[in-house]
Design a protein around this motif. Structure first.
Motif, PDB file in Angstrom:
ATOM      1  N   LYS A   7     -22.351 -28.903  25.420  1.00 36.30           N
ATOM      2  CA  LYS A   7     -21.126 -28.211  25.770  1.00 36.30           C
ATOM      3  C   LYS A   7     -20.001 -29.229  25.832  1.00 36.30           C
ATOM      4  O   LYS A   7     -20.170 -30.325  26.374  1.00 36.30           O
ATOM      5  CB  LYS A   7     -21.256 -27.505  27.123  1.00 36.30           C
ATOM      6  CG  LYS A   7     -22.285 -26.399  27.167  1.00 36.30           C
ATOM      7  CD  LYS A   7     -22.356 -25.794  28.563  1.00 36.30           C
ATOM      8  CE  LYS A   7     -23.412 -24.696  28.630  1.00 36.30           C
ATOM      9  NZ  LYS A   7     -23.516 -24.123  29.996  1.00 36.30           N
ATOM     10  N   ASP A  11     -15.205 -26.752  27.717  1.00 32.59           N
ATOM     11  CA  ASP A  11     -16.063 -25.574  27.883  1.00 32.59           C
ATOM     12  C   ASP A  11     -16.660 -25.534  29.290  1.00 32.59           C
ATOM     13  O   ASP A  11     -16.782 -24.459  29.902  1.00 32.59           O
ATOM     14  CB  ASP A  11     -17.196 -25.580  26.855  1.00 32.59           C
ATOM     15  CG  ASP A  11     -16.686 -25.458  25.426  1.00 32.59           C
ATOM     16  OD1 ASP A  11     -15.658 -24.800  25.233  1.00 32.59           O
ATOM     17  OD2 ASP A  11     -17.326 -26.033  24.527  1.00 32.59           O
ATOM     18  N   GLU A  15     -16.062 -22.615  32.018  1.00 28.45           N
ATOM     19  CA  GLU A  15     -17.206 -21.839  32.489  1.00 28.45           C
ATOM     20  C   GLU A  15     -17.367 -21.882  33.992  1.00 28.45           C
ATOM     21  O   GLU A  15     -17.681 -20.869  34.632  1.00 28.45           O
ATOM     22  CB  GLU A  15     -18.482 -22.358  31.818  1.00 28.45           C
ATOM     23  CG  GLU A  15     -19.752 -21.638  32.266  1.00 28.45           C
ATOM     24  CD  GLU A  15     -20.992 -22.170  31.579  1.00 28.45           C
ATOM     25  OE1 GLU A  15     -22.096 -21.903  32.086  1.00 28.45           O
ATOM     26  OE2 GLU A  15     -20.865 -22.866  30.537  1.00 28.45           O
TER      27      GLU A  15
END
Length: 246
Positions: A7, A11, A15
């Motif tokens: 990731k 990101d 998240e």
């Protein structure tokens, strides 16, 4: 934890920023990314970033850290949320911490603090220090008290910060939030603020003798000054303040 599901750092921020209890993101070169959730460190299933990954993250925020030799602090706005970030360097490479600033300014009772602290803000002059170690909630308490004045009174409030954390929306007061420039002291901003007829001057942190002396001078000449200091107790606060002077 494994490297099969990589990731990007952005990101990870996207998240986890909405996860309940998340307060900090730790992105260190050569170490797997981690987040702090309710005081526990949780490692993210992603490859360890390199220096370039951390630089790219800040470039996305519009900040170039390539030529930073010191340990700069930044205020960042991303997806309508505010972050306070710090970048430093260890032997493995760059390391950064992103602290997620709460989206709402909570009243004192929700912070577990006594309501009588509001009465301090009814004064028109004086000097109030909010003290505690890192992460104790000094900035959060500061924002709560400022928001109380902002809602109850029609005053001019000048805030000098490094960096700007909470964005205070104007209600009944004029709010001027100023972020000091890299490697500068609060002192010149504080001196300038005193000439602009403020009712409340907020100094992000008392760090040195000059700022302490000028803040005291401001309070003695009819201003109301609100600030913070990194100390663990009332006794330590007094001693540290006195140690700044001969």
């Amino acid at each position: 934890m494994g490297d099969c599901n990589r990731k990007g750092l952005l990101d990870i921020v996207s998240e986890y920023m909405s996860v309940e209890g998340v307060s900090d993101f730790y992105f260190n070169s050569g170490t797997h990314p981690a987040v702090r959730i309710k005081d526990d460190i949780v490692f993210v299933n992603s490859n360890a970033p390199a220096d370039d990954d951390i630089k790219d993250l800040f470039l996305h925020f519009g900040i170039d850290i390539t030529d930073q030799d010191s340990s700069p602090d930044f205020g960042i706005t991303y997806q309508n949320r505010r972050f306070r970030s710090n970048v430093d360097r260890r032997w493995q490479g760059l390391e950064t911490t992103l602290r997620l600033v709460p989206s709402d300014i909570k009243p004192l009772d929700e912070l577990g603090l006594p309501a009588y602290l509001y009465k301090l803000m009814d004064n028109k002059h004086g000097f109030v220090l909010i003290c505690g170690p890192t992460g104790a909630g000094k900035s959060t308490t500061l924002a709560t008290l400022i928001d109380y004045v902002n809602e109850k009174y029609s005053r001019k409030i000048i805030m000098i910060e490094d960096p700007i954390e909470y964005i205070i929306t104007e209600k009944n007061s004029i709010i001027s939030q100023r972020e000091i420039s890299k490697d500068q002291s609060f002192l010149p901003y504080l001196r300038s603020a005193m000439r602009q007829r403020p009712d409340l001057i907020v100094v992000g942190e008392i760090r040195d003798r000059e700022t302490a002396a000028t803040a005291l001078q401001a309070s003695e000449t009819g201003h109301f000054v609100l600030s913070t200091m990194h100390t663990d107790s009332t006794e330590q606060t007094i001693m540290r303040f006195l140690d700044m002077f001969s």
